[in-house]
Design a protein around this motif. Structure first.
Motif, PDB file in Angstrom:
ATOM      1  N   VAL A 217       0.821  -1.069  -0.005  1.00  0.00           N
ATOM      2  CA  VAL A 217      -0.119  -0.148  -0.032  1.00  0.00           C
ATOM      3  C   VAL A 217       0.916   1.247  -0.098  1.00  0.00           C
ATOM      4  O   VAL A 217       1.753   1.471   0.734  1.00  0.00           O
ATOM      5  CB  VAL A 217      -0.961  -0.038   1.237  1.00  0.00           C
ATOM      6  CG1 VAL A 217      -1.841   1.329   1.210  1.00  0.00           C
ATOM      7  CG2 VAL A 217      -1.632  -1.216   1.165  1.00  0.00           C
ATOM      8  N   ALA A 218       0.902   1.935  -1.030  1.00  0.00           N
ATOM      9  CA  ALA A 218       1.588   3.383  -1.218  1.00  0.00           C
ATOM     10  C   ALA A 218       0.807   4.434  -0.827  1.00  0.00           C
ATOM     11  O   ALA A 218      -0.273   4.390  -1.231  1.00  0.00           O
ATOM     12  CB  ALA A 218       2.217   3.391  -2.690  1.00  0.00           C
ATOM     13  N   ASP A 219       1.417   5.498  -0.026  1.00  0.00           N
ATOM     14  CA  ASP A 219       0.502   6.641   0.262  1.00  0.00           C
ATOM     15  C   ASP A 219       0.570   7.714  -0.881  1.00  0.00           C
ATOM     16  O   ASP A 219       1.301   7.335  -1.952  1.00  0.00           O
ATOM     17  CB  ASP A 219       1.045   7.359   1.433  1.00  0.00           C
ATOM     18  CG  ASP A 219       2.597   7.724   1.479  1.00  0.00           C
ATOM     19  OD1 ASP A 219       3.164   7.857   0.265  1.00  0.00           O
ATOM     20  OD2 ASP A 219       3.325   7.952   2.483  1.00  0.00           O
ATOM     21  N   SER A 220       0.140   9.061  -0.578  1.00  0.00           N
ATOM     22  CA  SER A 220       0.296   9.854  -1.802  1.00  0.00           C
ATOM     23  C   SER A 220       1.599  10.150  -2.483  1.00  0.00           C
ATOM     24  O   SER A 220       1.725  10.651  -3.417  1.00  0.00           O
ATOM     25  CB  SER A 220      -0.455  10.990  -1.305  1.00  0.00           C
ATOM     26  OG  SER A 220       0.170  11.470  -0.224  1.00  0.00           O
ATOM     27  N   ARG A 221       2.489  10.103  -1.397  1.00  0.00           N
ATOM     28  CA  ARG A 221       4.005  10.473  -1.857  1.00  0.00           C
ATOM     29  C   ARG A 221       4.641   9.231  -2.531  1.00  0.00           C
ATOM     30  O   ARG A 221       5.691   9.150  -3.028  1.00  0.00           O
ATOM     31  CB  ARG A 221       4.717  10.732  -0.843  1.00  0.00           C
ATOM     32  CG  ARG A 221       4.205  12.219   0.020  1.00  0.00           C
ATOM     33  CD  ARG A 221       5.020  12.302   1.248  1.00  0.00           C
ATOM     34  NE  ARG A 221       4.854  11.265   2.320  1.00  0.00           N
ATOM     35  CZ  ARG A 221       5.166  11.060   3.493  1.00  0.00           C
ATOM     36  NH1 ARG A 221       6.218  12.055   3.677  1.00  0.00           N
ATOM     37  NH2 ARG A 221       5.003  10.145   4.121  1.00  0.00           N
ATOM     38  N   GLY A 222       4.048   7.966  -2.757  1.00  0.00           N
ATOM     39  CA  GLY A 222       4.503   6.942  -3.332  1.00  0.00           C
ATOM     40  C   GLY A 222       5.424   5.985  -2.172  1.00  0.00           C
ATOM     41  O   GLY A 222       6.012   4.933  -2.639  1.00  0.00           O
ATOM     42  N   PRO A 248      -6.353  -8.997  -8.472  1.00  0.00           N
ATOM     43  CA  PRO A 248      -6.823  -7.706  -8.522  1.00  0.00           C
ATOM     44  C   PRO A 248      -7.652  -7.090  -7.641  1.00  0.00           C
ATOM     45  O   PRO A 248      -7.778  -5.763  -7.603  1.00  0.00           O
ATOM     46  CB  PRO A 248      -8.048  -8.214  -9.899  1.00  0.00           C
ATOM     47  CG  PRO A 248      -7.149  -9.402 -10.441  1.00  0.00           C
ATOM     48  CD  PRO A 248      -6.571 -10.349  -8.991  1.00  0.00           C
ATOM     49  N   ILE A 249      -8.425  -7.772  -6.737  1.00  0.00           N
ATOM     50  CA  ILE A 249      -9.094  -7.266  -5.755  1.00  0.00           C
ATOM     51  C   ILE A 249      -8.242  -6.615  -4.790  1.00  0.00           C
ATOM     52  O   ILE A 249      -8.469  -5.506  -4.220  1.00  0.00           O
ATOM     53  CB  ILE A 249      -9.704  -8.342  -5.038  1.00  0.00           C
ATOM     54  CG1 ILE A 249     -10.750  -9.196  -6.186  1.00  0.00           C
ATOM     55  CG2 ILE A 249     -10.899  -7.999  -4.019  1.00  0.00           C
ATOM     56  CD1 ILE A 249     -11.760  -8.406  -6.840  1.00  0.00           C
ATOM     57  N   LEU A 250      -7.054  -7.234  -4.387  1.00  0.00           N
ATOM     58  CA  LEU A 250      -6.355  -6.670  -3.251  1.00  0.00           C
ATOM     59  C   LEU A 250      -5.427  -5.239  -3.704  1.00  0.00           C
ATOM     60  O   LEU A 250      -5.335  -4.228  -3.135  1.00  0.00           O
ATOM     61  CB  LEU A 250      -5.191  -7.650  -2.831  1.00  0.00           C
ATOM     62  CG  LEU A 250      -5.435  -8.920  -2.206  1.00  0.00           C
ATOM     63  CD1 LEU A 250      -4.208  -9.598  -1.797  1.00  0.00           C
ATOM     64  CD2 LEU A 250      -6.589  -8.626  -0.959  1.00  0.00           C
ATOM     65  N   ARG A 251      -5.116  -5.078  -5.134  1.00  0.00           N
ATOM     66  CA  ARG A 251      -4.590  -4.235  -5.706  1.00  0.00           C
ATOM     67  C   ARG A 251      -5.698  -3.134  -5.869  1.00  0.00           C
ATOM     68  O   ARG A 251      -5.166  -1.873  -5.480  1.00  0.00           O
ATOM     69  CB  ARG A 251      -3.947  -4.491  -7.266  1.00  0.00           C
ATOM     70  CG  ARG A 251      -2.864  -5.384  -7.201  1.00  0.00           C
ATOM     71  CD  ARG A 251      -2.425  -5.524  -8.630  1.00  0.00           C
ATOM     72  NE  ARG A 251      -0.979  -5.897  -8.637  1.00  0.00           N
ATOM     73  CZ  ARG A 251      -0.252  -6.487  -9.630  1.00  0.00           C
ATOM     74  NH1 ARG A 251      -1.041  -6.554 -10.754  1.00  0.00           N
ATOM     75  NH2 ARG A 251       0.791  -6.667  -9.520  1.00  0.00           N
ATOM     76  N   LEU A 257      -7.276   2.587  -0.726  1.00  0.00           N
ATOM     77  CA  LEU A 257      -6.641   2.930   0.412  1.00  0.00           C
ATOM     78  C   LEU A 257      -5.408   4.067   0.576  1.00  0.00           C
ATOM     79  O   LEU A 257      -5.408   5.307   1.268  1.00  0.00           O
ATOM     80  CB  LEU A 257      -6.140   1.751   1.582  1.00  0.00           C
ATOM     81  CG  LEU A 257      -5.261   1.973   2.586  1.00  0.00           C
ATOM     82  CD1 LEU A 257      -6.447   2.824   3.746  1.00  0.00           C
ATOM     83  CD2 LEU A 257      -5.052   0.705   3.253  1.00  0.00           C
ATOM     84  N   GLY A 258      -4.701   3.964  -0.441  1.00  0.00           N
ATOM     85  CA  GLY A 258      -3.567   4.578  -0.708  1.00  0.00           C
ATOM     86  C   GLY A 258      -4.010   5.964  -0.998  1.00  0.00           C
ATOM     87  O   GLY A 258      -3.092   7.024  -0.664  1.00  0.00           O
TER      88      GLY A 258
END
Length: 261
Positions: A217-222, A248-251, A257-258
């Motif tokens: 999970v990457a935030d808005s800054r990557g 595909p579902i987890l991505r 969320l990210g």
């Protein structure tokens, strides 16, 4: 006063409270393998003197965080409040639940969120399912990084091979099942491959009869701040089928969320 990435306190050295730090270290010693401890066991775990361990335990007893039967100390329900302080205020844990629930509803498998905690993966949110996965996986549980899909997905954020090898030097891989990979060269390649693919797997390396899949999970800054994972019994679904069905579902959940972070 805050803690730096290495776990050391940021601020003036004389601002730190040694007694509080020792007490918290002892509290962290209670887990499934140590549901209760004597003073000497607590001292050994926290690497403090028996006298210091006794003072800490008696303070915790007075505060209601542990009980005492004359020999052993063990946690009381009041301990739950400590975890709720994080779970009830962390944007990550708060925002994650909706996405975990949505993924769980589609997959009919338990879906979890984990973060780093001193070289291990700590589960901080979870959406349970009708399928019983494992009694060991729950909020608050920590897993070793080398054998878990969650850990490998978190490690995949490390871009340099030397960084990955350095991690395994600090936290040497141990054999957990006959399938556990402990060779550092092989693990380094697995982590690098996970970075290329954008997901990681573990096939009976953490627990016999269990497969798992995790995505970062990457935030808005990557920056990678967590992983979302799913586990399933090998008798119900193969690892390749799990990837085809759940990736595909987890991505989608991780991307959603990210964007909130």
């Amino acid at each position: 006063m805050s803690r730096g990435a290495g776990g050391n306190y940021v601020g003036k050295p004389n601002e730190a409270m040694a007694g509080l730090a020792k007490g918290l270290a002892i509290l962290e010693g209670f887990d499934k393998s140590r549901p209760r401890m004597t003073i000497s066991q607590a001292a050994e775990f926290a690497d403090v003197s028996p006298a210091a361990a006794r003072r800490c335990l008696l303070t915790l007893l007075d505060a209601g965080y542990v009980s005492h039967d004359g020999k052993y100390f063990q946690p009381t329900p009041r301990m739950v409040r400590l975890g709720r302080a994080y779970l009830g205020t962390s944007p990550l844990a708060l925002h994650a639940q909706t996405y975990l629930d949505q993924a769980r509803d589609v997959l009919d498998e338990a879906v979890s969120l984990a973060v780093w905690d001193e070289g291990q993966c700590l589960f901080v949110a979870r959406a349970g399912a009708s399928q019983i996965v494992s009694t060991d996986i729950a909020v608050g549980v920590r897993l070793p990084a080398h054998a878990s899909a969650t850990g490998r997905a978190l490690l995949s954020a490390l871009k340099e091979e030397e960084e990955i090898r350095s991690f395994f030097q600090r936290y040497p891989p141990v054999q957990l099942t006959p399938s556990t990979i402990t060779d550092v060269d092989a693990l380094t390649h697995i982590v690098q491959r996970a970075g290329e693919l954008g997901y990681a797997t573990s096939a009976e390396e953490l627990e016999l009869g269990m497969h798992s899949l995790a995505v970062p999970v990457a935030d808005s800054r990557g920056a990678c701040v967590a992983t979302i994972s799913v586990s399933a019994f090998t008798g119900r679904i193969g690892i390749d089928e799990l990837v085809d069905k759940a990736l595909p579902i987890l991505r989608l959940a991780a991307e959603g969320l990210g964007k909130t972070l």
